[in-house]
Design an enzyme around this catalytic site. Structure first.
Site, PDB file in Angstrom:
ATOM      1  N   LYS A  60      -0.218 -10.116   7.378  1.00 43.18           N
ATOM      2  CA  LYS A  60      -0.107  -8.726   7.831  1.00 43.18           C
ATOM      3  C   LYS A  60      -1.525  -8.248   8.103  1.00 43.18           C
ATOM      4  CE  LYS A  60       1.021  -3.997   6.431  1.00 43.18           C
ATOM      5  NZ  LYS A  60       1.490  -3.104   5.340  1.00 43.18           N
TER       6      LYS A  60
ATOM      7  N   TYR B 143     -11.616  -3.457  -4.059  1.00 40.71           N
ATOM      8  CA  TYR B 143     -12.707  -3.027  -4.933  1.00 40.71           C
ATOM      9  C   TYR B 143     -13.701  -4.143  -5.248  1.00 40.71           C
ATOM     10  CZ  TYR B 143     -15.368  -1.034  -8.806  1.00 40.71           C
ATOM     11  OH  TYR B 143     -16.395  -0.594  -9.600  1.00 40.71           O
TER      12      TYR B 143
ATOM     13  N   THR C 125       0.822  -1.217   0.000  1.00 40.80           N
ATOM     14  CA  THR C 125       0.000   0.000   0.000  1.00 40.80           C
ATOM     15  C   THR C 125       0.849   1.257   0.000  1.00 40.80           C
ATOM     16  OG1 THR C 125      -1.773  -1.136   1.197  1.00 40.80           O
ATOM     17  CG2 THR C 125      -1.780   1.258   1.259  1.00 40.80           C
TER      18      THR C 125
ATOM     19  N   ARG D 227      -9.037  -0.633   3.208  1.00 37.26           N
ATOM     20  CA  ARG D 227      -8.731  -0.385   1.791  1.00 37.26           C
ATOM     21  C   ARG D 227      -9.520  -1.307   0.863  1.00 37.26           C
ATOM     22  NH1 ARG D 227      -4.697   3.642  -0.091  1.00 37.26           N
ATOM     23  NH2 ARG D 227      -3.363   4.050   1.695  1.00 37.26           N
TER      24      ARG D 227
ATOM     25  N   ILE E  55       4.812  -4.180   9.941  1.00 38.42           N
ATOM     26  CA  ILE E  55       5.145  -3.586   8.649  1.00 38.42           C
ATOM     27  C   ILE E  55       4.543  -2.191   8.690  1.00 38.42           C
ATOM     28  CG2 ILE E  55       4.994  -3.849   6.134  1.00 38.42           C
ATOM     29  CD1 ILE E  55       4.563  -6.868   6.610  1.00 38.42           C
TER      30      ILE E  55
ATOM     31  N   TYR F 262      -2.134 -10.240   3.164  1.00 37.34           N
ATOM     32  CA  TYR F 262      -2.247  -8.865   3.639  1.00 37.34           C
ATOM     33  C   TYR F 262      -3.728  -8.524   3.768  1.00 37.34           C
ATOM     34  CZ  TYR F 262      -1.454  -3.725   3.456  1.00 37.34           C
ATOM     35  OH  TYR F 262      -1.436  -2.376   3.706  1.00 37.34           O
TER      36      TYR F 262
END
Length: 311
Positions: free
Chosen positions: A173, A118, A55, A149, A215, A144
């Site tokens: 993550k 999305y 990201t 997001r 991270i 992840y």
């Protein structure tokens, strides 16, 4: 790759795995020379690993070829000094397969694959997606999960099923503010499953429940100090780790006053580390937020240090 090799890599993936920004030139082309410089700075400052094209690296603003260039530059620059874990996920399944295979061919230590954004896939579809990616390569994968997001949360039961069915899915993550969720990850996936925090204010708490590291975007600005949180914890200096956690909090807060990595790039520009460029539709924060960033950086003494002296 054998399970023994996975164990060796798992032992090395720990601490502060810095998610490095993708620097651009004034004309918005890739600035690979600066990327090499940043990677060397991170390693010299004590970061325990390197990640790119996650990201923080603006992957959706890069072409496939550019993502490959950034991954290759990172792997070559690190030269085995620390593990490199490029982000290879995408909203497109075939692109994810391609990038993950390329990461293996380039010699990445592992790949980080984001929950597709999305699309909002079901849990069944997520299982099928990640299983297909895992079966296409022979390197370790870190999933992840970043619901803010992607608009979908990878549920613990889905992650546990993937861990059981895919030996090379070795960790996750979690950019997930639900701390109950991340506790249940280790309960259901096992304490040997690598849990990394992607939420800055949970980096220290995640260590306390058995997390392997974090991270954290803030490592872009203070790589040495961010790495020290883990070093102190690992050495049993709990009070020192906690003190560092709170010491970093004002910086963490201001670096998320706008969408990541816009504040980071503004900060690194003020520090003289990069040209502060983002590709549209992203852009630098407002003047007001940039003034806040400058004030906080000055409080940390970061505007008075440049180059290799900055820790």
């Amino acid at each position: 790759m054998s399970t023994n090799n996975f164990d060796e890599i798992k032992s090395r993936l720990k601490g502060s795995v810095a998610p490095i920004i993708t620097p651009f030139q004034a004309d918005d082309s890739l600035d690979l020379e600066t990327l090499r410089s940043l990677i060397n700075w991170h390693i010299e400052s004590g970061s325990h690993g390197i990640s790119v094209t996650g990201t923080t690296g603006e992957p959706s603003s890069l072409t496939l070829q550019e993502r490959e260039q950034v991954m290759d530059t990172a792997i070559r620059s690190a030269a085995g000094r620390v593990p490199v874990v490029p982000g290879t996920g995408s909203t497109n399944h075939l692109e994810t397969l391609h990038l993950t295979k390329r990461a293996q061919e380039m010699g990445a230590d592992a790949a980080m694959v984001i929950v597709p954004y999305y699309n909002k896939p079901s849990q069944h579809a997520l299982y099928q997606h990640f299983k297909a990616v895992a079966e296409s390569v022979d390197i370790p994968l870190i999933i992840y999960n970043i619901p803010g997001r992607t608009a979908v949360n990878l549920e613990v039961k889905t992650l546990a099923r993937l861990k059981e069915d895919c030996p090379n899915i070795i960790g996750v993550k979690e950019s997930n503010k639900d701390f109950e969720h991340v506790n249940r990850v280790l309960l259901n996936c096992g304490r040997d499953f690598l849990l990394f925090s992607g939420i800055e204010l949970l980096c220290y708490p995640m260590l306390a429940i058995g997390g392997k590291g974090y991270i954290s975007a803030t490592a872009n600005v203070l790589p040495g100090k961010v790495a020290e949180v883990y070093n102190a914890w690992e050495a049993g200096n709990v009070e020192e780790a906690m003190q560092l956690h709170y010491e970093l909090m004002p910086l963490n807060d201001v670096l998320f006053r706008d969408t990541n990595p816009a504040p980071l790039k503004a900060a690194l520009g003020m520090m003289g580390k990069i040209k502060p460029r983002l590709r549209l539709p992203m852009d630098l924060p407002s003047d007001g937020i940039q003034n806040e960033i400058r004030t906080v950086l000055n409080r940390y003494g970061l505007l008075n240090k440049v180059g290799s002296e900055l820790q």
